[in-house]
Enzyme design. Structure first.
Site, PDB file in Angstrom:
ATOM      1  N   GLU A   1       0.810  -1.218   0.000  1.00 24.49           N
ATOM      2  CA  GLU A   1       0.000   0.000   0.000  1.00 24.49           C
ATOM      3  C   GLU A   1       0.842   1.267   0.000  1.00 24.49           C
ATOM      4  O   GLU A   1       0.494   2.263  -0.648  1.00 24.49           O
ATOM      5  CB  GLU A   1      -0.944  -0.004   1.213  1.00 24.49           C
ATOM      6  CG  GLU A   1      -2.137  -0.941   1.063  1.00 24.49           C
ATOM      7  CD  GLU A   1      -1.787  -2.401   1.264  1.00 24.49           C
ATOM      8  OE1 GLU A   1      -2.598  -3.265   0.875  1.00 24.49           O
ATOM      9  OE2 GLU A   1      -0.683  -2.676   1.812  1.00 24.49           O
TER      10      GLU A   1
ATOM     11  N   HIS B   1     -10.626  -6.025   8.363  1.00 24.91           N
ATOM     12  CA  HIS B   1     -11.484  -5.891   7.191  1.00 24.91           C
ATOM     13  C   HIS B   1     -12.773  -5.122   7.485  1.00 24.91           C
ATOM     14  O   HIS B   1     -13.658  -5.086   6.637  1.00 24.91           O
ATOM     15  CB  HIS B   1     -11.871  -7.266   6.639  1.00 24.91           C
ATOM     16  CG  HIS B   1     -10.746  -8.009   5.979  1.00 24.91           C
ATOM     17  ND1 HIS B   1      -9.664  -8.478   6.676  1.00 24.91           N
ATOM     18  CD2 HIS B   1     -10.541  -8.374   4.695  1.00 24.91           C
ATOM     19  CE1 HIS B   1      -8.837  -9.107   5.845  1.00 24.91           C
ATOM     20  NE2 HIS B   1      -9.363  -9.059   4.635  1.00 24.91           N
TER      21      HIS B   1
ATOM     22  N   GLN C   1      -7.644  -2.224  -0.811  1.00 20.97           N
ATOM     23  CA  GLN C   1      -8.543  -3.379  -0.925  1.00 20.97           C
ATOM     24  C   GLN C   1      -9.527  -3.490   0.242  1.00 20.97           C
ATOM     25  O   GLN C   1     -10.714  -3.766   0.044  1.00 20.97           O
ATOM     26  CB  GLN C   1      -7.720  -4.656  -1.041  1.00 20.97           C
ATOM     27  CG  GLN C   1      -8.502  -5.846  -1.492  1.00 20.97           C
ATOM     28  CD  GLN C   1      -7.588  -7.017  -1.815  1.00 20.97           C
ATOM     29  OE1 GLN C   1      -7.028  -7.640  -0.909  1.00 20.97           O
ATOM     30  NE2 GLN C   1      -7.440  -7.315  -3.094  1.00 20.97           N
TER      31      GLN C   1
END
Length: 324
Positions: A61, A130, A83
């Site tokens: 990243e 996430h 993502q």
């Protein structure tokens, strides 16, 4: 394009239109090319526009963000996909130390037209890293514009407006709403940083953004059965904030409740409550209340529903506000 679209499809169409309209627009991210992204937001774009404009990046990243900054310096309009929300932290230094400050450091001579797309927040039963809501970090950073749509119309047009901006934009996509459908018109109906009253009311104002707008609309519908008429305002932009629309709403209703997924402690609600209290003090019938997540790491997916603000927690805050 106009018609009923899911938020995911509306975002895909926005990226397609941006690629068609400006040859300097390029997309970068992990698995966005051949796979089309883990949520398929970029599905079909590499096939139609080629690998030079829709680029699969390494799993790095910081490197993705540094490359985007370099491309912007050379006149491109990079659109970066992180993502998942929790993966942005390796790029955080590049974002806050370089991307956000380059324009000021260059005394306005250098523009940074970089859009950073981040699927954020919870509700999808994902594993650790996430499901995070880190919008306050970015809204706190001067030099960044921060926005979050809650519906297909805004997803499409706000993304196009973000890509056209000469300033860096953190574009937060509520991942659990990707499959919600809504009408998408042929043109934008609001500027990028304007709030929207999505349901008028008289008794209290619910202020939300991204994934919590739907929860607040459900709470307003439930409160209507008890004779309470709640106004719901979709913030849309977290930096800058459309305080004029919020102030006008609170002056109508006399009560305000800010709702977001992120922890209440030091969250967006803290700034909103403080600023609205300053601006609306003599019109308020109750303190501006806050509803949000707990001040704890995001829990395992099997108990995330107990962590996320829901209709009952919103209605409890409404009852407390109305009791003053």
């Amino acid at each position: 394009m106009a018609g009923q679209l899911s938020i995911a499809k509306a975002l895909n169409d926005a990226l397609r239109k941006s690629l068609e309209n400006d040859p300097k627009t390029v997309l970068m991210g992990e698995d966005i090319g051949k796979l089309g992204g883990v949520f398929r937001i970029t599905d079909g774009l590499q096939k139609d526009f080629g690998e030079a404009r829709v680029m699969d990046s390494p799993l790095a990243e910081s490197g993705i963000m540094g490359t985007a900054i370099g491309l912007a310096l050379r006149g491109y309009r990079p659109v970066v996909e992180i993502q998942f929300d929790g993966f942005v932290y390796p790029a955080f230094d590049q974002i806050v130390s370089q991307l956000a400050k380059m324009h000021a450091r260059a005394l306005g001579h250098v523009k940074m037209p970089v859009t950073v797309r981040i699927p954020y927040a919870g509700g999808i039963g994902a594993v650790e890293h996430h499901s995070e809501s880190h919008e306050a970090y970015f809204a706190h950073t001067a030099g960044l514009r921060v926005v979050s749509p809650s519906n297909a119309q805004d997803a499409h047009w706000m993304l196009r407006q973000a890509i056209e901006s000469d300033d860096p934009v953190i574009f937060l996509e509520p991942k659990r709403r990707y499959w919600d459908k809504g009408e998408v018109a042929d043109s934008a109906d609001l500027p990028l940083h304007a709030a929207r009253v999505v349901r008028p009311g008289t008794d209290a104002t619910l202020i939300a953004y991204g994934p919590m707008v739907k929860v607040c609309l459900e709470a307003a519908a439930a409160a209507e059965e008890d004779g309470h008429h709640l106004e719901v305002v979709d913030l849309r932009s977290l930096s800058p904030i459309d305080f004029d629309t919020l102030e006008a709403s609170l002056k109508r209703t006399g009560r305000g409740i800010v709702v977001h997924e992120a922890p209440v402690f030091m969250g967006m609600g803290a700034e909103l409550a403080a600023r609205l209290t300053e601006r609306c003090f003599y019109h308020l019938e109750a303190p501006v209340l806050r509803v949000g997540g707990y001040h704890a790491p995001y829990p395992p997916s099997r108990v995330e529903e107990s962590f996320l603000p829901d209709l009952d927690r919103v209605l409890d805050a409404v009852d407390r506000a109305l009791a003053f």
